[in-house]
Design a protein around this motif. Structure first.
Motif, PDB file in Angstrom:
ATOM      1  N   TRP A  63      -9.722  -7.085  -2.285  1.00  0.00           N
ATOM      2  CA  TRP A  63     -10.155  -6.478  -3.289  1.00  0.00           C
ATOM      3  C   TRP A  63     -10.918  -5.248  -3.117  1.00  0.00           C
ATOM      4  O   TRP A  63     -10.578  -4.203  -3.558  1.00  0.00           O
ATOM      5  N   ASP A  64     -12.281  -5.538  -2.451  1.00  0.00           N
ATOM      6  CA  ASP A  64     -13.105  -4.404  -2.235  1.00  0.00           C
ATOM      7  C   ASP A  64     -12.396  -3.052  -1.436  1.00  0.00           C
ATOM      8  O   ASP A  64     -12.873  -2.012  -1.872  1.00  0.00           O
ATOM      9  N   ASN A  95      -2.862  -1.662  -7.817  1.00  0.00           N
ATOM     10  CA  ASN A  95      -2.298  -2.321  -6.574  1.00  0.00           C
ATOM     11  C   ASN A  95      -0.937  -2.859  -6.985  1.00  0.00           C
ATOM     12  O   ASN A  95      -0.708  -3.403  -8.062  1.00  0.00           O
ATOM     13  N   ILE A  96       0.181  -2.553  -6.009  1.00  0.00           N
ATOM     14  CA  ILE A  96       1.492  -3.090  -6.473  1.00  0.00           C
ATOM     15  C   ILE A  96       2.248  -3.651  -5.227  1.00  0.00           C
ATOM     16  O   ILE A  96       2.109  -3.207  -4.035  1.00  0.00           O
ATOM     17  N   LEU A  97       2.657  -4.777  -5.566  1.00  0.00           N
ATOM     18  CA  LEU A  97       3.240  -5.939  -4.623  1.00  0.00           C
ATOM     19  C   LEU A  97       4.669  -5.503  -4.592  1.00  0.00           C
ATOM     20  O   LEU A  97       5.479  -5.748  -5.577  1.00  0.00           O
ATOM     21  N   HIS A 115      -2.512 -13.660  -5.748  1.00  0.00           N
ATOM     22  CA  HIS A 115      -1.757 -12.775  -6.961  1.00  0.00           C
ATOM     23  C   HIS A 115      -2.828 -11.989  -7.950  1.00  0.00           C
ATOM     24  O   HIS A 115      -2.327 -11.101  -8.421  1.00  0.00           O
ATOM     25  N   GLU A 116      -4.050 -12.259  -8.247  1.00  0.00           N
ATOM     26  CA  GLU A 116      -5.040 -11.671  -8.916  1.00  0.00           C
ATOM     27  C   GLU A 116      -5.042 -10.214  -8.432  1.00  0.00           C
ATOM     28  O   GLU A 116      -5.542  -9.429  -9.240  1.00  0.00           O
ATOM     29  N   LEU A 117      -4.746  -9.735  -7.406  1.00  0.00           N
ATOM     30  CA  LEU A 117      -5.050  -8.552  -6.833  1.00  0.00           C
ATOM     31  C   LEU A 117      -4.135  -7.480  -7.360  1.00  0.00           C
ATOM     32  O   LEU A 117      -4.429  -6.425  -7.514  1.00  0.00           O
ATOM     33  N   TYR A 118      -2.941  -8.112  -7.760  1.00  0.00           N
ATOM     34  CA  TYR A 118      -1.884  -7.062  -7.828  1.00  0.00           C
ATOM     35  C   TYR A 118      -1.911  -6.784  -9.478  1.00  0.00           C
ATOM     36  O   TYR A 118      -1.699  -7.817 -10.522  1.00  0.00           O
ATOM     37  N   GLU A 171       6.142 -19.015 -12.949  1.00  0.00           N
ATOM     38  CA  GLU A 171       5.316 -20.001 -12.985  1.00  0.00           C
ATOM     39  C   GLU A 171       4.051 -20.035 -12.651  1.00  0.00           C
ATOM     40  O   GLU A 171       3.255 -20.397 -13.506  1.00  0.00           O
ATOM     41  N   ILE A 172       3.516 -19.257 -11.756  1.00  0.00           N
ATOM     42  CA  ILE A 172       2.273 -18.980 -11.365  1.00  0.00           C
ATOM     43  C   ILE A 172       1.445 -17.831 -12.371  1.00  0.00           C
ATOM     44  O   ILE A 172       0.391 -18.140 -12.720  1.00  0.00           O
ATOM     45  N   THR A 173       2.120 -16.748 -12.433  1.00  0.00           N
ATOM     46  CA  THR A 173       1.549 -15.763 -13.476  1.00  0.00           C
ATOM     47  C   THR A 173       2.595 -15.196 -14.404  1.00  0.00           C
ATOM     48  O   THR A 173       3.400 -14.302 -14.169  1.00  0.00           O
TER      49      THR A 173
END
Length: 405
Positions: free
Chosen positions: A23-24, A32-34, A107-110, A130-132
């Motif tokens: 994150w930092d 951020n895009i995955l 997943h929280e990064l994106y 399911e997760i997000t």
């Protein structure tokens, strides 16, 4: 101590060493895009990779950090290191081999996800939802795979191909339904989805092929180009079928026309990576396979004509755009020219999927007058408006605003 005292105001915004590194390190980016695709792009080898490469460059120019997860080839490639240098995070390493494990952890990064190709969506989309369930997702089709296979069935009558087309249609329509918006390459595909599949047009947008147009205007050919060329990667079934058709039906008719006119017949040169044996062994005075070419412009320098004998296919064809960028008229079927809306009869010659008619059109095109500098000037202005990075940058930003990303 001296360093800390000097920079303590700035260091207040830095995390503790390695605690939240992922994150930092990206805190100065806008987001951020995955990107999830099957392979790391190989822009020198195929049109789809060129487009993904330019999408990545557009993200970088908009201060968005691309993170690329390749589902199929999990080994680093020569292209990977080029992307590292540009600022792309290519996700490899012992702890990141399995997508589900990786996504569970990070997943929280994106801020959002770009999911490329139906093969990728069928593999991971349900898990991501399911997760997000609220994560913003763009579905990038590359082309409508099921439509291309349906057209292939029309040619081959293979029941296996028809069943695969029906299976992929179900998966592609599901991906369109389950994501926030879907990116297509042509208005033809957009009309098909809205009129024949009942898809809400508000869920669809077109990102055309993207190329660096302005530098190509300086391209200069040799003084008396004589070659006829075909260029395209052979991981793509329509290209294999095109060359087989060229060998079996078009060249025999083409040869008759030159023989009766007592004009020397030009060799047709085939370029492209990953050719099957039947194509890689082509080596005669009439047609020759020359393999993968590092610089596309080298193939076009001595080319009088480019050919696109495609009997099926979906989306915009990169070989047609490359031909125009390198000032080379094209002979092709309506599948080749789909979505281009070309008008200048000196630069494109459309014909049918009849071998005899294709040969006659190719013969006439070869003997026709070359386009003028004025023709090319108008064409480049049109190409810049439709396919340049600058044009795509505007389209990209308008779509991001439109869909509240």
């Amino acid at each position: 101590d001296k360093f800390f005292k000097k920079h303590k105001k700035d260091l207040r915004y830095h995390g503790d060493s390695y605690e939240n590194l992922w994150w930092d390190r990206d805190k100065y980016h806008k987001g951020n895009i995955l990107i999830i695709d099957q392979c790391i792009p190989t822009p020198k080898e195929d049109s789809g990779s060129k487009d993904m490469d330019n999408i990545i460059k557009t993200l970088l120019s908009n201060n968005l950090r691309p993170h690329f997860f390749a589902l199929s080839n999990r080994g680093e490639t020569p292209e990977t290191y080029s992307y590292y240098e540009q600022g792309v995070h290519c996700i490899f390493g012992d702890g990141n081999r399995d997508f589900r494990t990786y996504y569970n952890k990070y997943h929280e990064l994106y801020d959002y996800i770009l999911l490329s190709r139906v093969t990728s969506s069928s593999e991971v989309l349900d898990f991501i939802k399911e997760i997000t369930p609220k994560k913003k997702i763009i579905f990038y089709t590359v082309d409508l795979h099921h439509l291309r296979l349906k057209q292939e069935y029309g040619v081959t009558k293979s029941i296996k191909t028809l069943r695969e087309s029906e299976k992929l249609k179900s998966l592609e329509l599901k991906a369109i339904s389950d994501t926030d918006f879907t990116v297509l390459l042509s208005e033809h595909e957009e009309k098909y989805l809205t009129h024949e599949c009942g898809i809400d047009p508000e869920k669809l947008t077109c990102w055309p092929l993207i190329r660096k147009i302005e530098t190509k205007n300086q391209f200069k050919k040799s003084k008396n180009p004589k070659d006829i060329i075909f260029i395209g990667g052979f991981r793509h079934t329509p290209n294999i079928d095109a060359v087989n058709w060229l060998v079996d039906e078009i060249i025999p008719e083409f040869s008759k026309l030159f023989a009766s006119s007592k004009i020397e017949q030009p060799m047709i040169k085939i370029y492209g990576a990953n050719a099957p044996d039947a194509i890689s062994k082509l080596d005669s005075k009439k047609i020759k396979y020359l393999g993968f070419i590092e610089k596309e412009e080298d193939a076009f320098k001595n080319a009088k004509l480019s050919i696109a004998p495609l009997k099926f296919g979906a989306g915009l064809k990169g070989k047609v755009l490359s031909s125009l960028l390198y000032k080379t008229p094209v002979v092709g079927t309506h599948f080749a020219f789909e979505g281009y809306n070309l008008r200048n009869k000196r630069v494109y010659f459309e014909t049918s999927v009849d071998g005899k008619e294709f040969a006659k059109t190719l013969f006439d095109a070869y003997l026709s007058k070359d386009p003028t500098s004025s023709d090319w000037k108008k064409i480049f202005e049109d190409l810049h408006d439709k396919f340049s990075r600058q044009s795509f940058d505007k389209k990209f930003n308008s779509d991001i605003l439109k869909y509240n990303f």
